[in-house]
Design an enzyme around this catalytic site. Structure first.
Site, PDB file in Angstrom:
ATOM      1  N   TYR A  54       0.828  -1.211   0.000  1.00  0.00           N
ATOM      2  CA  TYR A  54       0.000   0.000   0.000  1.00  0.00           C
ATOM      3  C   TYR A  54       0.864   1.264   0.000  1.00  0.00           C
ATOM      4  O   TYR A  54       0.475   2.284  -0.562  1.00  0.00           O
ATOM      5  CB  TYR A  54      -1.004  -0.018   1.165  1.00  0.00           C
ATOM      6  CG  TYR A  54      -2.125  -0.993   0.873  1.00  0.00           C
ATOM      7  CD1 TYR A  54      -2.125  -2.275   1.414  1.00  0.00           C
ATOM      8  CD2 TYR A  54      -3.137  -0.653  -0.041  1.00  0.00           C
ATOM      9  CE1 TYR A  54      -3.127  -3.192   1.084  1.00  0.00           C
ATOM     10  CE2 TYR A  54      -4.140  -1.560  -0.368  1.00  0.00           C
ATOM     11  CZ  TYR A  54      -4.119  -2.823   0.188  1.00  0.00           C
ATOM     12  OH  TYR A  54      -5.092  -3.728  -0.163  1.00  0.00           O
ATOM     13  N   ARG A  57       1.483   1.761  -3.606  1.00  0.00           N
ATOM     14  CA  ARG A  57       0.276   2.267  -4.257  1.00  0.00           C
ATOM     15  C   ARG A  57       0.109   3.746  -3.928  1.00  0.00           C
ATOM     16  O   ARG A  57      -0.227   4.552  -4.785  1.00  0.00           O
ATOM     17  CB  ARG A  57      -0.975   1.522  -3.754  1.00  0.00           C
ATOM     18  CG  ARG A  57      -1.209   0.157  -4.280  1.00  0.00           C
ATOM     19  CD  ARG A  57      -1.644   0.104  -5.720  1.00  0.00           C
ATOM     20  NE  ARG A  57      -3.033   0.416  -5.980  1.00  0.00           N
ATOM     21  CZ  ARG A  57      -3.488   0.807  -7.168  1.00  0.00           C
ATOM     22  NH1 ARG A  57      -2.653   1.026  -8.134  1.00  0.00           N
ATOM     23  NH2 ARG A  57      -4.757   1.020  -7.377  1.00  0.00           N
ATOM     24  N   GLN A  87     -15.357   3.003  -5.720  1.00  0.00           N
ATOM     25  CA  GLN A  87     -14.692   1.795  -5.203  1.00  0.00           C
ATOM     26  C   GLN A  87     -13.181   2.058  -5.105  1.00  0.00           C
ATOM     27  O   GLN A  87     -12.445   1.237  -4.567  1.00  0.00           O
ATOM     28  CB  GLN A  87     -14.931   0.607  -6.131  1.00  0.00           C
ATOM     29  CG  GLN A  87     -16.402   0.244  -6.305  1.00  0.00           C
ATOM     30  CD  GLN A  87     -16.581  -0.813  -7.361  1.00  0.00           C
ATOM     31  OE1 GLN A  87     -16.389  -2.006  -7.129  1.00  0.00           O
ATOM     32  NE2 GLN A  87     -16.951  -0.385  -8.571  1.00  0.00           N
ATOM     33  N   ASN A  88     -12.749   3.200  -5.660  1.00  0.00           N
ATOM     34  CA  ASN A  88     -11.319   3.492  -5.739  1.00  0.00           C
ATOM     35  C   ASN A  88     -10.776   3.978  -4.400  1.00  0.00           C
ATOM     36  O   ASN A  88     -11.498   4.631  -3.631  1.00  0.00           O
ATOM     37  CB  ASN A  88     -11.050   4.549  -6.826  1.00  0.00           C
ATOM     38  CG  ASN A  88     -11.487   4.060  -8.200  1.00  0.00           C
ATOM     39  OD1 ASN A  88     -11.589   2.848  -8.431  1.00  0.00           O
ATOM     40  ND2 ASN A  88     -11.794   4.985  -9.095  1.00  0.00           N
ATOM     41  N   ASP A  90      -8.013   5.818  -4.474  1.00  0.00           N
ATOM     42  CA  ASP A  90      -7.272   7.063  -4.732  1.00  0.00           C
ATOM     43  C   ASP A  90      -8.170   8.248  -4.355  1.00  0.00           C
ATOM     44  O   ASP A  90      -9.366   8.083  -4.139  1.00  0.00           O
ATOM     45  CB  ASP A  90      -6.832   7.141  -6.216  1.00  0.00           C
ATOM     46  CG  ASP A  90      -8.008   7.212  -7.203  1.00  0.00           C
ATOM     47  OD1 ASP A  90      -8.089   6.366  -8.106  1.00  0.00           O
ATOM     48  OD2 ASP A  90      -8.855   8.116  -7.051  1.00  0.00           O
ATOM     49  N   HIS A 105     -14.381   1.521  -0.400  1.00  0.00           N
ATOM     50  CA  HIS A 105     -13.251   0.662  -0.023  1.00  0.00           C
ATOM     51  C   HIS A 105     -12.155   1.425   0.677  1.00  0.00           C
ATOM     52  O   HIS A 105     -11.007   0.992   0.690  1.00  0.00           O
ATOM     53  CB  HIS A 105     -12.697  -0.056  -1.264  1.00  0.00           C
ATOM     54  CG  HIS A 105     -13.717  -0.968  -1.901  1.00  0.00           C
ATOM     55  ND1 HIS A 105     -13.662  -1.332  -3.227  1.00  0.00           N
ATOM     56  CD2 HIS A 105     -14.834  -1.558  -1.400  1.00  0.00           C
ATOM     57  CE1 HIS A 105     -14.687  -2.120  -3.506  1.00  0.00           C
ATOM     58  NE2 HIS A 105     -15.421  -2.276  -2.418  1.00  0.00           N
ATOM     59  N   GLY A 171     -16.271   2.742 -15.444  1.00  0.00           N
ATOM     60  CA  GLY A 171     -14.987   2.072 -15.240  1.00  0.00           C
ATOM     61  C   GLY A 171     -14.949   1.047 -14.139  1.00  0.00           C
ATOM     62  O   GLY A 171     -13.990   0.991 -13.366  1.00  0.00           O
ATOM     63  N   SER A 173     -15.698  -3.294 -13.431  1.00  0.00           N
ATOM     64  CA  SER A 173     -16.061  -4.605 -14.000  1.00  0.00           C
ATOM     65  C   SER A 173     -17.211  -5.237 -13.218  1.00  0.00           C
ATOM     66  O   SER A 173     -17.698  -6.304 -13.577  1.00  0.00           O
ATOM     67  CB  SER A 173     -14.849  -5.536 -13.920  1.00  0.00           C
ATOM     68  OG  SER A 173     -14.549  -5.789 -12.536  1.00  0.00           O
TER      69      SER A 173
HETATM   70  N1  APR Z   1     -11.950   4.212 -19.088  1.00  0.00           N
HETATM   71  C1  APR Z   1     -13.051   3.609 -18.566  1.00  0.00           C
HETATM   72  N2  APR Z   1     -13.076   2.328 -18.140  1.00  0.00           N
HETATM   73  C2  APR Z   1     -11.921   1.627 -18.266  1.00  0.00           C
HETATM   74  C3  APR Z   1     -10.730   2.183 -18.800  1.00  0.00           C
HETATM   75  C4  APR Z   1     -10.780   3.538 -19.214  1.00  0.00           C
HETATM   76  N3  APR Z   1      -9.702   4.154 -19.735  1.00  0.00           N
HETATM   77  N4  APR Z   1      -9.764   1.213 -18.772  1.00  0.00           N
HETATM   78  C5  APR Z   1     -10.333   0.108 -18.247  1.00  0.00           C
HETATM   79  N5  APR Z   1     -11.624   0.352 -17.950  1.00  0.00           N
HETATM   80  C6  APR Z   1     -12.626  -0.551 -17.341  1.00  0.00           C
HETATM   81  C7  APR Z   1     -12.426  -2.023 -17.631  1.00  0.00           C
HETATM   82  O1  APR Z   1     -13.040  -2.378 -18.864  1.00  0.00           O
HETATM   83  C8  APR Z   1     -13.152  -2.647 -16.439  1.00  0.00           C
HETATM   84  O2  APR Z   1     -14.540  -2.785 -16.697  1.00  0.00           O
HETATM   85  O3  APR Z   1     -12.503  -0.424 -15.936  1.00  0.00           O
HETATM   86  C9  APR Z   1     -12.940  -1.634 -15.324  1.00  0.00           C
HETATM   87  C10 APR Z   1     -11.879  -2.045 -14.329  1.00  0.00           C
HETATM   88  O4  APR Z   1     -12.347  -3.192 -13.639  1.00  0.00           O
HETATM   89  P1  APR Z   1     -11.508  -3.697 -12.373  1.00  0.00           P
HETATM   90  O5  APR Z   1     -10.066  -3.694 -12.706  1.00  0.00           O
HETATM   91  O6  APR Z   1     -12.172  -4.954 -11.888  1.00  0.00           O
HETATM   92  O7  APR Z   1     -11.720  -2.527 -11.289  1.00  0.00           O
HETATM   93  P2  APR Z   1     -12.954  -2.332 -10.310  1.00  0.00           P
HETATM   94  O8  APR Z   1     -14.245  -2.744 -10.957  1.00  0.00           O
HETATM   95  O9  APR Z   1     -12.849  -0.951  -9.778  1.00  0.00           O
HETATM   96  O10 APR Z   1     -12.616  -3.369  -9.112  1.00  0.00           O
HETATM   97  C11 APR Z   1     -13.501  -3.330  -7.998  1.00  0.00           C
HETATM   98  O11 APR Z   1     -12.062  -4.874  -6.844  1.00  0.00           O
HETATM   99  O12 APR Z   1      -9.947  -5.488  -6.304  1.00  0.00           O
HETATM  100  C12 APR Z   1     -11.061  -4.875  -5.829  1.00  0.00           C
HETATM  101  O13 APR Z   1     -11.106  -3.259  -4.153  1.00  0.00           O
HETATM  102  C13 APR Z   1     -10.754  -3.457  -5.484  1.00  0.00           C
HETATM  103  O14 APR Z   1     -12.178  -1.520  -5.726  1.00  0.00           O
HETATM  104  C14 APR Z   1     -11.647  -2.659  -6.414  1.00  0.00           C
HETATM  105  C15 APR Z   1     -12.739  -3.645  -6.754  1.00  0.00           C
END
Ligand code: APR
Length: 227
Positions: A54, A57, A87-88, A90, A105, A171, A173
């Site tokens: 962390y 990060r 969920q970020n 940052d 989070h 942004g 998943s």
């Molecule tokens: N603009 C918009 N979306 C984007 C971009 C971009 N430039 N680049 C990638 N993405 C999308 C991807 O297609 C995906 O759907 O952002 C999403 C990222 O998904 P994850 O990496 O799973 O991130 P997230 O959904 O925030 O994860 C949720 O999981 O690990 C835990 O605590 C952590 O908060 C996090 C949680």
């Protein structure tokens, strides 16, 4: 009275600020096993590894800047009561100037007591050192929610979604619960938008406006649609 625009953001909104997402190719979880760095068991087994993960990060977050997507959400405050649920971990929404941000989070720029997670403090600089203690004499750790820990803000976030006149997902998943459940609290009558170059699968995708673009490009389109 401005309409309430609720925005749920994930790592994708900070990708164009140079911060890795978690599950894209070359994502953060590709380099690390979450069970080694983001669980209470990991902290018990190897606190130095977790603290360093962390701290690294945090160094990246401090070196990053908000991008036009973060700023686009600030612009929308002229027309809407914008409530961000992120969920970020940052602080780019806050640094862009957003006035209403709920961190599901936690946020990496704060530390929390290892004894009482409700005791949090600002982090001076980029690292929290082992031996740095809270007022109760317990070790300080990053103020983030690990896998397997409770998500204290989830009920407040669900309440915000229940009162959404419009909802935007940017942004994420939707791979992680309970955050992924929040969509179900948005009233069916409220228009919903998704901005993501790879729109995630979801149960009920009827009546969702899909903007298959990056966050910065998608916000330009959203600003045209909503302003
Ligand atoms: N603009 C918009 N979306 C984007 C971009 C971009 N430039 N680049 C990638 N993405 C999308 C991807 O297609 C995906 O759907 O952002 C999403 C990222 O998904 P994850 O990496 O799973 O991130 P997230 O959904 O925030 O994860 C949720 O999981 O690990 C835990 O605590 C952590 O908060 C996090 C949680």
């Amino acid at each position: 009275m401005k309409k309430k625009l609720v925005v749920l953001t994930g790592a994708g909104i900070s990708a164009e600020s140079g911060l890795k997402t978690f599950r894209d190719t070359d994502g953060l979880w590709e380099g690390f096993n979450v069970y080694d760095v983001a669980t209470p068991e990991a902290w018990l087994k190897n606190p130095e590894l977790v603290q360093d993960f962390y701290n690294q990060r945090r160094k990246q977050v401090l070196a990053a800047e908000p991008n036009d997507a973060h700023r686009g959400l600030v612009e929308l405050e002229a027309h809407y009561d914008v409530q961000i649920i992120t969920q970020n971990i940052d602080d780019l929404h806050e640094r862009a100037g957003s006035s209403n941000v709920t961190h599901l989070h936690g946020v990496i720029t704060r530390s929390q007591s290892d004894l009482n997670p409700e005791l949090t403090y600002p982090v001076n600089g980029w690292e929290i050192k082992m031996g740095e203690l809270c007022e109760l004499g317990a070790q300080l750790r990053a103020h983030v929610v690990w896998f397997g820990e409770a998500v204290p803000m989830i009920e407040a976030a669900a309440g915000i979604c229940r009162s959404a006149d419009l909802f935007v997902l940017i942004g994420s998943s939707l791979a992680v619960y309970p955050a992924a459940n929040l969509l179900n609290f948005v009233p069916r009558r409220s228009p919903r938008y998704i901005i993501d170059p790879k729109i995630p699968e979801m149960r009920d995708s009827s009546r969702i406006v899909r903007i298959e673009k990056t966050a910065t490009e998608g916000l330009k389109e959203l600003l045209q649609l909503l302003s």
